[in-house]
Design an enzyme around this catalytic site. Sequence first.
Site, mmCIF file in Angstrom:
data_model
loop_
_atom_site.group_PDB
_atom_site.id
_atom_site.type_symbol
_atom_site.label_atom_id
_atom_site.label_comp_id
_atom_site.label_asym_id
_atom_site.label_seq_id
_atom_site.Cartn_x
_atom_site.Cartn_y
_atom_site.Cartn_z
ATOM 1 N N HIS A 15 0.807 -1.218 0.000
ATOM 2 C CA HIS A 15 0.000 0.000 0.000
ATOM 3 C C HIS A 15 0.842 1.272 0.000
ATOM 4 O O HIS A 15 0.450 2.284 -0.557
ATOM 5 C CB HIS A 15 -0.969 -0.003 1.181
ATOM 6 N N GLU A 17 -1.949 -12.325 -21.449
ATOM 7 C CA GLU A 17 -1.276 -12.338 -20.151
ATOM 8 C C GLU A 17 -0.525 -13.638 -19.909
ATOM 9 O O GLU A 17 0.255 -13.757 -18.973
ATOM 10 C CB GLU A 17 -2.313 -12.185 -19.031
ATOM 11 N N ASP A 64 0.947 -9.444 -15.865
ATOM 12 C CA ASP A 64 0.836 -10.892 -15.717
ATOM 13 C C ASP A 64 1.717 -11.635 -16.722
ATOM 14 O O ASP A 64 2.300 -12.660 -16.394
ATOM 15 C CB ASP A 64 -0.623 -11.333 -15.880
ATOM 16 N N ARG A 103 4.327 -11.983 -9.106
ATOM 17 C CA ARG A 103 4.359 -10.521 -9.049
ATOM 18 C C ARG A 103 4.140 -9.954 -7.653
ATOM 19 O O ARG A 103 4.379 -8.784 -7.409
ATOM 20 C CB ARG A 103 3.349 -9.919 -10.039
ATOM 21 N N CYS A 152 -2.096 -2.492 -21.927
ATOM 22 C CA CYS A 152 -2.616 -1.868 -20.710
ATOM 23 C C CYS A 152 -1.816 -2.282 -19.482
ATOM 24 O O CYS A 152 -2.132 -1.882 -18.364
ATOM 25 C CB CYS A 152 -4.097 -2.189 -20.520
#
Length: 586
Positions: free
Chosen positions: A189, A431, A455, A465, A502
């Site tokens: 975070h 991905e 991914d 990841r 993306c």
Amino acid sequence: MKEKRIRGIAASPGIAIGPVYRYEPTLVRVEAETCQDVSAELARLETALAEARQELRLLAEQASKSVGPNEAAIFSAHEVFLQDPELLQQVQQRIRQRQSAAFAWQEGFRYYIHQLGAIQDEYLQARVLDLEDVAQRVLRHLTGQSEQSLQLSTPAVIVARELTPSALVRCPRELVLALCTAQGGPTSHVAILARALGVPAVVGLGESATALRSGQVVIVDGEQGLIVAEPGEGELTLYRQRRLRLQEQAKRAEQSRLQPACTRDGHSYPVRANIQAPEEVAEARACGAEGIGLLRTEFLFLERSQAPTEDEQLEIYRAIIEAMRPAPVVIRTFDIGGDKPAPYLSLPSESNPFLGVRGVRLGLKYPALLRTQLRALLRAGAGHELRILFPMVSSYEEAEALRQLTRAVQEELRQQGQPLAERIELGIMIEVPAAALLTEAFAEVVDFFSLGTNDLTQYTLAADRTNESTAPLADPFHPAVLRLLQLTIEAAHRRQRRVEICGELAAEPLAIPLLLGLGIDELSMVPRAIPGCKQVIRRWAESEARQIALHALQMRTAAEVRSYLRACSPDELTAKEDGGSEAERA
Ligand code: PEP
Ligand code: MG
């Protein structure tokens, strides 16, 4: 003192130079205590929980105003933890066994965290810090202690073992030059918040972080994941020049953010936004997004006790499509499972969730859930063109099944006399390496492809990841990943299909010549990165980019690719995002 270089993980780009502020909050710990009056202790627990909930709501409001809706959601998630019946039962039981409310809470929560830690679920494991934050909040209320906030009075580089979102949200943004933590990975975070705030960050510094003292001047290079302590004059001058260049570039990018991105030889590239909440549409538009290239719909499905209804979804999709009109919106069907669990599905735990039932694998396993989403999407697209994107496709059969399901839903809506999208384009995310290799076959059943390099990198390089230890391996500049991008784009173009990107690679200025050279058709990224990306595109000619891509594809390592790209485009090196306008941050 001689300058010292400390390496960590690059978590948010930009450069900061300034004094260190060490943030070391002491944790509330209580000793074993007994109680006499069980009902009074149960009531004390209730009051503390209510106060904590109230505080979390205020923090969510504050975060929503100062950072954004996604960051506010962190605190709503904290509130969900406070309502977990299993946790509450555990604590209440301890109080009934005559433990004090504070001790019962501390121990009950410790047990709860321990249990969660035992679950092989990267999402929950990555949230342990959030849980500890929640536990401390209630404990402070039970013991009457106040939160130790970050007390900055002058701009500083915050160095901490770990930083909770609540400590950060309360701190005036203009005083935070950079964030450096011993723990945490690129998906923690702190990293997410730093990127949202536009503050450079380096995380995962380990024990080396303890060598940094308050007041000591450091350079934080958020691009390279590097801290230079006690920098010499030469280094300072170099970094100051770089920071200045960055600020100038960011200013120019800002001024032309609403203009199209055209290469020097006249090829234009649509640059769109990745968003994951309806509230981000305004930011996307303000940043110059020419449409939404990826609407992640998980926000509708996660952290709630029931699946969203068709009408609830319809309203949200419709609002987003209308708000972006006439620019296109690519809506991705839910990508739940893996690291993103949905409690109401009671999914069995999997030993390798990323290799398990996620994305369309889950959608095809629970077709009612996917059907409802498709119905909402097709209805929301009424009067428009609709672009639907499917995540985590790894086989031709899946793509075919998805196409059939969409057609069946379309037919069903028609028969029911529901207005629905006139023109529908179906796309799949690339991905999984298998999908990249079979692009040409997929072109028979889909209209476009979107490169999900986040991914694709983890699956190609077998590097989780969410795992901090494998983060350095998961480099999207790895030649193996680049070759898969090349295969995909070439195969798609042979079949007159469009390829968008993306994944986060699209937001890397260094990657732009590579992507243009490989023949990408459209780009989509976090809104903040759009102005900078457009500016980088304008610097290149397509013919140059093609040469660069061809050359990069011949390299053996990600490091070689990166250093080659740096050498080709020294100015663009860190043009990605501006960290702010203060003298000491860029
Ligand atoms: C990707 O994998 O690159 C992607 C864009 O999807 P997500 O990050 O949502 O998994
Ligand atoms: Mg993905």
